[in-house]
Write a protein that holds these residues in place. Structure first.
Motif, PDB file in Angstrom:
ATOM      1  N   MET A  55      -1.075  -0.782   6.589  1.00 11.17           N
ATOM      2  CA  MET A  55      -0.515   0.496   6.981  1.00 11.17           C
ATOM      3  C   MET A  55       0.995   0.384   7.199  1.00 11.17           C
ATOM      4  SD  MET A  55      -1.233   3.624   7.512  1.00 11.17           S
ATOM      5  CE  MET A  55      -0.519   5.061   8.277  1.00 11.17           C
ATOM      6  N   PHE A  56       1.417  -0.692   7.846  1.00  9.50           N
ATOM      7  CA  PHE A  56       2.841  -0.877   8.105  1.00  9.50           C
ATOM      8  C   PHE A  56       3.604  -1.064   6.803  1.00  9.50           C
ATOM      9  CE2 PHE A  56       6.464  -3.748   8.785  1.00  9.50           C
ATOM     10  CZ  PHE A  56       7.221  -2.954   9.618  1.00  9.50           C
ATOM     11  N   ALA A  57       2.996  -1.805   5.840  1.00 11.77           N
ATOM     12  CA  ALA A  57       3.652  -2.048   4.558  1.00 11.77           C
ATOM     13  C   ALA A  57       3.844  -0.737   3.795  1.00 11.77           C
ATOM     14  CB  ALA A  57       2.842  -3.039   3.729  1.00 11.77           C
ATOM     15  N   ALA A  58       2.832   0.162   3.858  1.00 14.49           N
ATOM     16  CA  ALA A  58       2.953   1.449   3.185  1.00 14.49           C
ATOM     17  C   ALA A  58       4.052   2.301   3.815  1.00 14.49           C
ATOM     18  CB  ALA A  58       1.609   2.181   3.228  1.00 14.49           C
ATOM     19  N   TYR A  59       4.115   2.309   5.126  1.00 18.82           N
ATOM     20  CA  TYR A  59       5.149   3.075   5.819  1.00 18.82           C
ATOM     21  C   TYR A  59       6.528   2.503   5.507  1.00 18.82           C
ATOM     22  CZ  TYR A  59       7.752   5.255   9.627  1.00 18.82           C
ATOM     23  OH  TYR A  59       8.666   5.963  10.351  1.00 18.82           O
ATOM     24  N   GLN A  60       6.620   1.183   5.414  1.00 20.13           N
ATOM     25  CA  GLN A  60       7.900   0.549   5.099  1.00 20.13           C
ATOM     26  C   GLN A  60       8.358   0.916   3.683  1.00 20.13           C
ATOM     27  OE1 GLN A  60       7.911  -3.776   4.943  1.00 20.13           O
ATOM     28  NE2 GLN A  60       9.844  -3.829   6.061  1.00 20.13           N
ATOM     29  N   ARG A  61       7.417   0.924   2.717  1.00 20.14           N
ATOM     30  CA  ARG A  61       7.760   1.321   1.358  1.00 20.14           C
ATOM     31  C   ARG A  61       8.230   2.776   1.311  1.00 20.14           C
ATOM     32  NH1 ARG A  61       3.119  -1.422  -0.060  1.00 20.14           N
ATOM     33  NH2 ARG A  61       1.983   0.563  -0.272  1.00 20.14           N
ATOM     34  N   PHE A  62       7.566   3.626   2.102  1.00 21.32           N
ATOM     35  CA  PHE A  62       7.951   5.037   2.139  1.00 21.32           C
ATOM     36  C   PHE A  62       9.384   5.201   2.644  1.00 21.32           C
ATOM     37  CE2 PHE A  62       8.410   8.984   4.538  1.00 21.32           C
ATOM     38  CZ  PHE A  62       8.110   9.925   3.561  1.00 21.32           C
ATOM     39  N   CYS A  63       9.728   4.461   3.679  1.00 15.65           N
ATOM     40  CA  CYS A  63      11.085   4.557   4.241  1.00 15.65           C
ATOM     41  C   CYS A  63      12.130   4.051   3.245  1.00 15.65           C
ATOM     42  CB  CYS A  63      11.170   3.766   5.549  1.00 15.65           C
ATOM     43  SG  CYS A  63      10.186   4.476   6.889  1.00 15.65           S
TER      44      CYS A  63
END
Length: 481
Positions: free
Chosen positions: A1-9
Motif C-alpha cells: 500500500m505504501f509503495a502504491a501511494y509513493q508511486r502516485f506521489c
C-alpha cells in the motif's frame, strides 16, 4: 500500500502534464463557453507555488529535528522534536518503561489467572502506570496579548535573533541573502555572509534615540538612499507609517512603496506618486489631522473616525494651516488652539459656533429634551458628547508633542523634553498617563446653560467609529482624481 501511494506521489505531476497535453491536442482546452473548465488545477502557477512552499516547509521541519547521530553527549536522552535533554525523572521513567510494563503484565497473569483465591476479577479495570514521557519535558509557555507586547520580551527576541543570525549554523539558511540589518535598542547591526562566515558590524548613522519604530522608518529610507538605492518598499499595516511617509515622500529622492494587507487584500501603494498628487502641504496637514483624530498615543473622538474629519478638512481648507503647524514647535500657538477648537465644533455638526463648551451644552440639551432636566435617571450617552475645552486643549498639547517627534523622524538624535514637562502628560510613580482635563468636565454653570432652548445640527454625528483603512485610501484616490 505504501509503495502504491509513493508511486502516485512521484507520478501525479507528470500524469497531469500528459493529460493536459492530450486535451490541447483534441482542442478541448480552449472552450469559449467554459474557459477554465478543462484546465487542471495542479498545473496552475498558484498551485505549483503552493506545493513547492509546502515541500520547503516539510524539508525545514525535518532539518529542525535533532540528528541522534551527531549529538555530542551520549549519556543523556534527547527529544528529537525539541532538541532538549530530558530531565533525570523523565529519563528514569522512559528507560524503565518496558520493564515496568512486563512487571505489570506478570502481575495481571498471577492475580487474575493463576491465583483463584484473589478477589480481583478478570474484567476489573487495570490501573494505568504513572510514567513520565518525553513530552513531559517539553514545557509550552502561553503568553497573553499584553505579555507578548512586553518590552522585555521584544528585547529578548531581538537578542535571540542577533545571536542566531550571527552563528555559522544560520549561514546555510540565509542562501540568497548575503546581508541583513537588525535594529535593536537604538543600534543597527549589519550581518554580512562572506565565504561561509558571518560578520557583524554596527551602522553608526542608524544609531537613534527614537523610541517608536514608525518614526525610525525615515532613517532607514535615508540609509537606503545613501546606499544608492532608487526604490524602497516598506512592509507594514501601520497607518501611522503611511501618513509619515506621505509627509516625507516629497523630500526624499527615492521611490517609496508601501506593502500592506494580507492575501487578497494585499496591495502595493506608490507613496511617492500619491504624495506628489496631494501636494506637500496637504500631505503634512494629513499627518496632523490623523494624529489629532486619534493614533497609538492619543485618544480618538467617539463615533467620528478618520474619513469624516478628512472630508470636513477637504471642504473647509482654512483649517489646513493649523494642522500643518502641529509639530512645528513644542508650544502650540494661540491661533492654532482656536482653529482646532473650531474644527472640533465642525466635526460635531456645527458651522457657526466656535466654542466647544457651547456645542457640548447644546448637544446635551438636545439629548435631555426641551422640557426635561438632567438627572441621574436620564439615559444619556455622555461619550457621544464632544470634549469640553479643559479636555480638548490638553489633547491638542499631546497631539502636538507626538507631531514634533514625527516631524523629526529624519533626525537620529535630538533634544526632546519630557512629556510630563508641559505637554499634558502625568507621571508619578507609575507609568505615563494623559492629563485628561485641566478642570471639571461638567462645570456648575452647565445647569444655567441647559435652561436655554438652543439646538444643534447633529446630522453628521452618526458616523462609524471604526474606519476601514481601504476606505481612507479610496477617499484619497478619489480626491486625487
Amino acid at each position: 500500500m505504501f509503495a502504491a501511494y509513493q508511486r502516485f506521489c512521484h507520478t501525479t505531476s507528470m500524469r497531469a502534464q500528459y493529460f493536459q497535453k492530450m486535451l490541447e491536442m483534441c482542442n478541448l482546452i480552449n472552450d469559449p463557453d467554459w474557459p477554465k473548465g478543462r484546465r487542471l488545477r495542479e498545473l496552475e502557477v498558484a498551485e505549483i507555488t503552493k506545493g513547492e512552499a509546502a515541500v520547503q516547509h516539510a524539508i525545514t521541519s525535518i532539518h529542525s529535528f535533532s540528528n541522534p547521530f551527531t549529538i555530542p553527549n551520549k549519556d543523556k536522552l534527547y527529544s528529537l522534536a525539541y532538541g532538549t535533554a530530558a530531565s533525570p525523572e523523565v529519563e528514569f521513567d522512559v528507560l524503565r518503561a518496558e520493564t515496568a510494563g512486563q512487571a505489570a503484565k506478570q502481575e495481571f497473569i498471577e492475580k487474575r489467572f493463576k491465583n483463584q483465591a484473589s478477589d480481583m476479577g478478570f474484567f476489573d479495570p487495570v490501573k494505568k502506570l504513572k510514567l513520565l514521557t518525553m513530552e513531559a519535558g517539553n514545557k509550552v509557555a502561553k503568553l497573553t496579548s499584553s505579555e507578548g507586547k512586553n518590552d522585555i520580551n521584544k528585547e529578548q527576541l531581538c537578542q535571540l535573533l542577533l545571536r542566531v543570525w550571527s552563528s555559522k549554523a544560520a549561514v546555510s539558511r540565509r542562501e540568497g541573502c548575503t546581508a541583513a540589518v537588525l535594529v535593536m535598542e537604538g543600534m543597527a547591526h549589519r550581518l554580512t555572509v562572506t565565504d561561509g562566515e558571518v560578520s557583524s558590524s554596527e551602522i553608526h548613522c542608524l544609531r537613534s534615540k527614537q523610541e517608536e519604530t514608525h518614526t525610525r522608518v525615515v532613517l532607514y529610507l535615508q540609509y537606503a538612499l545613501s546606499s544608492r538605492f532608487k526604490d524602497a518598499v516598506v512592509c507594514t499595516p501601520d497607518t501611522d507609517i503611511f501618513v509619515i511617509l506621505l509627509h516625507y515622500a516629497s523630500s526624499l529622492n527615492i521611490n517609496i512603496h508601501l506593502d500592506t494587507g494580507m492575501r487578497k487584500q494585499r496591495q502595493l501603494i506608490d507613496i511617492t506618486a500619491l504624495a506628489k498628487s496631494l501636494g506637500s502641504d496637504h500631505a503634512t496637514a494629513l499627518m496632523g489631522l490623523y494624529t489629532f483624530t486619534g493614533d497609538d498615543c492619543n485618544s480618538a473622538f467617539r463615533g467620528k473616525g478618520k474619513v469624516g474629519p478628512l472630508k470636513k478638512h477637504q471642504k473647509y481648507p482654512r483649517f489646513q494651516k493649523a494642522f500643518i503647524d502641529l509639530g512645528s514647535d513644542w508650544k502650540v500657538k494661540d491661533e492654532d488652539y482656536d482653529a482646532l477648537e473650531e474644527f472640533t465644533c465642525l466635526m460635531y455638526g456645527t458651522t457657526c459656533i466656535k466654542s466647544i463648551n457651547e456645542v457640548r451644552a447644546l448637544m446635551l440639551r438636545k439629548m435631555v429634551g426641551d422640557e426635561d432636566k438632567l438627572t441621574s435617571k436620564s439615559k444619556i450617552d455622555f461619550s457621544r458628547l464632544p470634549p469640553c475645552k479643559d479636555s480638548l486643549y490638553p489633547h491638542i498639547d499631546r497631539v502636538n508633542s507626538v507631531s514634533v517627534n514625527e516631524k523629526r523622524s529624519h533626525v537620529a538624535i535630538y533634544d526632546c523634553p519630557l512629556p510630563q514637562d508641559g505637554h499634558s502628560w502625568i507621571k508619578d510613580d507609575g507609568p505615563l498617563e494623559p492629563l485628561w482635563s485641566r478642570g471639571p468636565v461638567l462645570p456648575p454653570s452647565m445647569v444655567d446653560i441647559l435652561e436655554k432652548g438652543d439646538t444643534v445640527d447633529e446630522k453628521d454625528d452618526e458616523e462609524d467609529e471604526v474606519d476601514d483603512y481601504d476606505e481612507l485610501l479610496a477617499f484619497l484616490a478619489e480626491d486625487d482624481e
